[in-house]
Each structure stands twice: as C-alpha cells, then as structure tokens.
Design a protein around this motif. Sequence first.
Motif: not given
Length: 172
Positions: A127-134, A141-150
């Motif tokens: 299971y994976a979830v990713t958040k991307i915010v600009l 421009v900062y591109l923030l990426r956060c990914t979690g997996s289990t």
Amino acid sequence: MDERVRLMAVSAAAVDDARTIAGDIRMHADQAEWLEVPTGDSGHLTTLVAPTDPTMRSADTITVTMTRFIVDWGVDVNDGLDDAFEDMRRLPGWTEHRVERFPITATTEGGTVQAGTYMDELRGWVYAVTKIVLYQRGNVVYLLRCTGSTTSESAGHRESLARSVRFVHLDD
C-alpha cells in the motif's frame, strides 16, 4: 511529475539539506510508531521507519524529498501537476484507492495525493500513498514529495500512514 516541472524550469536541483529551505517541513507522525533514521546519500530530506512487526514482510517507511526549481516569470507551475498520478499508475497491478488534486491557495501552487496498492515482487502487495505540493516564491519553486508505504493489510494502519503523509507540508 518532476520531469514536467523540470521542463518548465531554468534549473533544478534536489534539496538535501533542510537548512537551505525557506521554511520548515512539518510532519505529524506519532513518535511511538515512527523512528527517524539517517538519510545518508539517499537524496531524502527525512526518512521515517516503523519498527518492524514480525508478521510484516518489510518495514513501513515514509520519505520526504524536495526539489528546488528556478523558473521563468509567468510560468504556471500548477500545470506540472497534470501528470502527477501517472508514475504510480505504471506500477504492476496498481489499484487506486484515492486521488485528490488540491487547488492553488495563498501558500501553494496546488498539490495532489494518491493512494493505492501494487505488487512488488520482493515484498508482495504494498500500500503506497504519495503527496506532492508545489510552493512558489518569486521564480523559485519547491516541489515537496512525501511517500509512505506498508505491507500491512490493516485498514486502520493504512489510514494512519495516509494521515501522516497527508499532513506533511512546508511551513514558511
């Protein structure tokens, strides 16, 4: 996603030192559930690992990365989010559970969240979830990426992971 913004940019560089960011990355991950581990040369700003449950095939992880882009004036970087979901959809056996696109706000140029499951030959179903915010400040421009997996199949555990990823943001 990164590639689309990169094409709009004059230059791009991974941020590997949080002290060079105009602001602080905020996370809400329960310290009883997550341990911060050294990122080394991984390119991640932050890596969190959940203590391994003996019934799970691998450790849960949350990683935070950031890329800094310099763009020409007038570029609509929100257009870079148009392809944000495509990478995950190419994963083997991808089944989407959640897709959201966030509008431009006073502090962001938009964002996305995507969650689902896929088949990893080494770990089985993940299971994976990713958040991307600009975030745009002038022509930076900062591109923030956060990914979690289990590999956990617990709905409660997956939702807890998703909440932790969804909360990550740049506070400036």
